[in-house]
Scaffold this motif. Sequence first.
Motif, PDB file in Angstrom:
ATOM      1  N   PHE A  56       0.990  -1.313  -0.027  1.00 51.27           N
ATOM      2  CA  PHE A  56      -0.094  -0.051  -0.032  1.00 51.27           C
ATOM      3  C   PHE A  56       0.866   1.298   0.116  1.00 51.27           C
ATOM      4  O   PHE A  56       0.735   2.251  -0.846  1.00 51.27           O
ATOM      5  N   VAL A  57       1.805   1.300   0.919  1.00 43.68           N
ATOM      6  CA  VAL A  57       2.738   2.529   1.089  1.00 43.68           C
ATOM      7  C   VAL A  57       3.471   2.632  -0.150  1.00 43.68           C
ATOM      8  O   VAL A  57       3.603   3.693  -0.805  1.00 43.68           O
ATOM      9  N   GLY A  58       4.262   1.588  -0.490  1.00 44.89           N
ATOM     10  CA  GLY A  58       5.089   1.626  -1.718  1.00 44.89           C
ATOM     11  C   GLY A  58       4.442   2.073  -2.977  1.00 44.89           C
ATOM     12  O   GLY A  58       4.904   2.560  -3.971  1.00 44.89           O
ATOM     13  N   GLY A  59       3.247   1.498  -3.214  1.00 47.87           N
ATOM     14  CA  GLY A  59       2.409   1.677  -4.515  1.00 47.87           C
ATOM     15  C   GLY A  59       2.015   3.005  -4.631  1.00 47.87           C
ATOM     16  O   GLY A  59       2.180   3.439  -5.254  1.00 47.87           O
ATOM     17  N   THR A  60       1.486   3.687  -3.048  1.00 46.05           N
ATOM     18  CA  THR A  60       1.229   5.058  -3.257  1.00 46.05           C
ATOM     19  C   THR A  60       2.674   5.853  -3.744  1.00 46.05           C
ATOM     20  O   THR A  60       2.382   6.930  -4.433  1.00 46.05           O
ATOM     21  N   LEU A  61       3.691   5.576  -3.088  1.00 50.06           N
ATOM     22  CA  LEU A  61       4.818   6.373  -3.333  1.00 50.06           C
ATOM     23  C   LEU A  61       5.319   6.070  -4.970  1.00 50.06           C
ATOM     24  O   LEU A  61       5.671   7.346  -5.646  1.00 50.06           O
ATOM     25  N   VAL A  62       4.981   5.127  -5.354  1.00 46.09           N
ATOM     26  CA  VAL A  62       5.334   4.750  -6.892  1.00 46.09           C
ATOM     27  C   VAL A  62       4.285   5.696  -7.721  1.00 46.09           C
ATOM     28  O   VAL A  62       4.807   6.423  -8.841  1.00 46.09           O
ATOM     29  N   ILE A  63       3.071   5.714  -7.237  1.00 49.08           N
ATOM     30  CA  ILE A  63       2.079   6.512  -7.930  1.00 49.08           C
ATOM     31  C   ILE A  63       2.597   8.097  -7.841  1.00 49.08           C
ATOM     32  O   ILE A  63       2.268   8.833  -8.952  1.00 49.08           O
ATOM     33  N   ILE A  64       2.854   8.485  -6.592  1.00 50.94           N
ATOM     34  CA  ILE A  64       3.138   9.825  -6.672  1.00 50.94           C
ATOM     35  C   ILE A  64       4.471  10.367  -7.322  1.00 50.94           C
ATOM     36  O   ILE A  64       4.607  11.408  -8.103  1.00 50.94           O
ATOM     37  N   THR A  65       5.598   9.572  -7.413  1.00 53.54           N
ATOM     38  CA  THR A  65       6.624   9.936  -8.029  1.00 53.54           C
ATOM     39  C   THR A  65       6.462   9.520  -9.351  1.00 53.54           C
ATOM     40  O   THR A  65       6.858  10.453 -10.178  1.00 53.54           O
ATOM     41  N   PHE A  66       5.846   8.920 -10.077  1.00 57.80           N
ATOM     42  CA  PHE A  66       5.409   8.496 -11.493  1.00 57.80           C
ATOM     43  C   PHE A  66       4.587  10.009 -12.103  1.00 57.80           C
ATOM     44  O   PHE A  66       4.828  10.475 -13.093  1.00 57.80           O
ATOM     45  N   SER A  67       3.648  10.329 -11.219  1.00 58.20           N
ATOM     46  CA  SER A  67       2.893  11.603 -11.418  1.00 58.20           C
ATOM     47  C   SER A  67       3.824  12.978 -11.516  1.00 58.20           C
ATOM     48  O   SER A  67       3.718  13.710 -12.451  1.00 58.20           O
ATOM     49  N   LEU A  68       4.899  12.870 -10.585  1.00 59.14           N
ATOM     50  CA  LEU A  68       5.621  14.057 -10.804  1.00 59.14           C
ATOM     51  C   LEU A  68       6.661  13.811 -11.924  1.00 59.14           C
ATOM     52  O   LEU A  68       6.791  14.803 -12.690  1.00 59.14           O
ATOM     53  N   PHE A  69       7.123  12.738 -12.318  1.00 54.97           N
ATOM     54  CA  PHE A  69       7.694  12.375 -13.625  1.00 54.97           C
ATOM     55  C   PHE A  69       6.900  12.830 -14.829  1.00 54.97           C
ATOM     56  O   PHE A  69       7.470  13.669 -15.776  1.00 54.97           O
TER      57      PHE A  69
END
Length: 84
Positions: A56-69
Amino acid sequence: MGFSMTMWLLACMGLGTLMYFWNKKKSEKTEQVGTAEEFSNFTLYFDPIRGEGHLFVGGTLVIITFSLFCHELAKILTGIILGI
């Protein structure tokens, strides 16, 4: 590619890889500590050691960093299209 765009892409890929290997390491140890009644939903979804919180936490961080990319990519593309 801008420096910040590269960093967001590397962070996204690194977090995804880390989450994959953490899950693989956890799945090797299928032993459950304690009874099923001891695990609440909070423990199950948010605890990265005893539950599945790493997903959950890792998936949320991946979504946030990909959105910033994607945001950095959109800024570069609009700069090219508008000629700024």
